[in-house]
Design an enzyme around this catalytic site. Structure first.
Site, PDB file in Angstrom:
ATOM      1  N   ALA A 194     -34.675  56.131  22.589  1.00 10.21           N
ATOM      2  CA  ALA A 194     -35.802  56.198  21.902  1.00 10.21           C
ATOM      3  C   ALA A 194     -35.793  55.073  20.764  1.00 10.21           C
ATOM      4  CB  ALA A 194     -36.443  57.579  21.089  1.00 10.21           C
ATOM      5  N   LYS A 195     -37.256  54.912  20.337  1.00  8.98           N
ATOM      6  CA  LYS A 195     -37.159  53.939  19.263  1.00  8.98           C
ATOM      7  C   LYS A 195     -38.480  54.370  18.804  1.00  8.98           C
ATOM      8  CE  LYS A 195     -34.864  50.558  17.443  1.00  8.98           C
ATOM      9  NZ  LYS A 195     -33.378  50.536  17.444  1.00  8.98           N
TER      10      LYS A 195
END
Ligand code: GLU
Length: 449
Positions: A137-138
């Site tokens: 994720a980011k």
């Protein structure tokens, strides 16, 4: 992506040493000439290349390339001058086949959905290569963090958490620091989450030690780089004590890598930050330079024999070059001038695909981001495990476990590279993709092939 054209700012992890209200230098010199290649194009190229070699069908590739969930939210805050301003915040959960989504949150004016999507994908392959039980994720907010007060940054962090908390959770998605965010930012995020869910330290990693952060987390990305370099050095017959190295981007990652390499007897001969670069063939004291930067000083004001341009720094003859700034800094217009034996990627996506090819043609040994800079997320994993148990490990214990995981990742990628007769980067992508595909098939997300 059109990275900031005038700066070579530190990337990857809890970067700028400016988060404690220390005075910030205001004037920048020109940074390297940046190619117009986005982070998304970089990651997509490396993915497509590996998927093609693995003989993956377009249908499966389409699933693995796209994000599971992309959230965009508005972050309105009142600035210190009393004006209301709205920023955009993003959280992209790319793939969760191997575990909860995991990845940092950056505050940077050029953050956009494409960039966050690319970096989320990179996290999926990175956690898989490291063999830790996470997906990728980011997150990010397109605010000018470097010009904002602590009060303003706190308002951004709390508002962002309020908007995205429903898709987060210690078993769902766990943020961490990234560019322009640090332990203090994580404390605000955790506190805001706690207001709604009760005390939950495992909701973010990279926290202050006083709030169940892990010993060794701050230095982890830089330390992990050095551990991986040591493995590559053994293979190449290089003695770390003989190494002369250059660090582009003397922030958290770059400065820790430099200090730890210095402890091994290696010599720092060049360094830069957003404002300039220095060179000294006689050696630069890495620990003292780190102190100088931490106190708010510019790299170019440090005592060294020469001040050079950002472009010149890339051309210095050295054994190891560590790009530890933003993505896309090594591109087709400067790759040919790089004269290092080993490129140790501390930043995320520092090298464009065309540059990667030029480096390979010139015999530069690249230790890519997807394996080399995994130390941060690996110690984030240790922090999360400690938080689940409300225990604290000794720093030596953290570092020993980090070394083991970095060594294991290096060995696995190296074996694949030898087996397939390809460089480390494509081998790492193949390994990461295979592991994610295997988990996806076993769980039933993707039909068994
Ligand atoms: N921001 C770091 C990275 O790009 C660390 C992420 C984490 O610890 O979750 O790898």
């Amino acid at each position: 992506m059109g990275e900031e054209a005038t700066a070579d700012r530190q990337d990857t992890d809890e970067e700028r040493p400016d988060q404690d209200g220390r005075p910030q230098p205001s004037k920048r010199t020109d940074g390297p000439d940046l190619a117009e290649v986005s982070n998304w194009e970089i990651v997509t190229h490396y993915f497509d290349d590996a998927a093609g070699r693995l003989g993956m069908g377009d249908d499966v590739a389409a699933v693995l390339k796209s994000s599971y969930r992309e959230v965009q939210v508005q972050i309105p805050i009142v600035r210190d001058d009393g004006k209301l301003q709205v920023f955009s915040g993003y959280r992209v959960q790319h793939n969760g086949a191997r575990g909860p989504y995991k990845g940092g949150i950056r505050f940077h004016p050029e953050v956009d959905l494409d960039e966050i999507r690319a970096l989320a994908s990179l996290m999926t392959w990175k956690t898989a290569v490291a063999g830790i039980p996470y997906g990728g994720a980011k997150g990010g907010v397109n605010c000018p963090a470097e010009e904002m007060s602590d009060r303003e940054k706190e308002a951004v962090a709390r508002s962002f958490m309020d908007k995205i908390e429903k898709v987060l959770g210690p078993n769902r998605d766990i943020p961490a620091p990234d560019v322009n965010t640090n332990a203090q930012t994580m404390a605000w995020l955790m506190d805001e989450y706690g207001k709604l869910h009760g005390y939950t330290p495992s909701i973010v990693t990279g926290k202050p030690i006083a709030l169940e952060g892990s010993l060794g987390r701050e230095s982890a990305t830089g330390r992990g780089l050095v551990y991986m370099f040591e493995e590559a050095a053994k293979d190449a017959g290089i003695e770390p004590a003989d190494v002369r190295f250059v660090v582009q981007g003397y922030g958290n990652v770059g400065s820790w890598a430099a200090r730890i390499l210095e402890e091994l007897g290696a010599t720092l001969i060049g360094a830069s930050d957003a404002y300039g670069a220095i060179l000294d063939e006689g050696g630069i004291d890495a620990a003292k330079l780190a102190e100088h930067v931490k106190e708010g000083g510019k790299v170019c004001e440090f005592d060294a024999s020469q001040q050079v341009s950002h472009d010149d720094l890339f051309e210095v003859e050295c054994d190891v070059l560590i790009p530890a700034a933003l993505g896309g800094m090594i591109h087709e217009r400067n790759a040919d001038k790089i004269r290092t034996q080993i490129l140790l990627e501390g930043a995320n996506s520092p090298t464009t695909p065309k540059a990667d090819q030029i480096l390979a043609d010139n015999g530069v040994h690249v230790i890519p981001d997807v394996m080399a800079n995994a130390g941060g997320v690996i110690v984030s994993y240790f922090e999360w495990v400690q938080n689940m148990q409300h225990m604290r490990w000794e720093e030596d214990d953290v570092n020993t476990r980090l070394r083991k995981i970095m060594q294991r990742a290096y060995r696995h990628v190296k074996e694949k590279a030898e087996d397939r007769e390809i460089p480390l980067r494509p081998a790492a992508y193949e390994l990461g993709i295979e592991r994610v595909l295997d988990a996806s098939r076993t769980r039933g997300y993707i039909p068994k092939g």
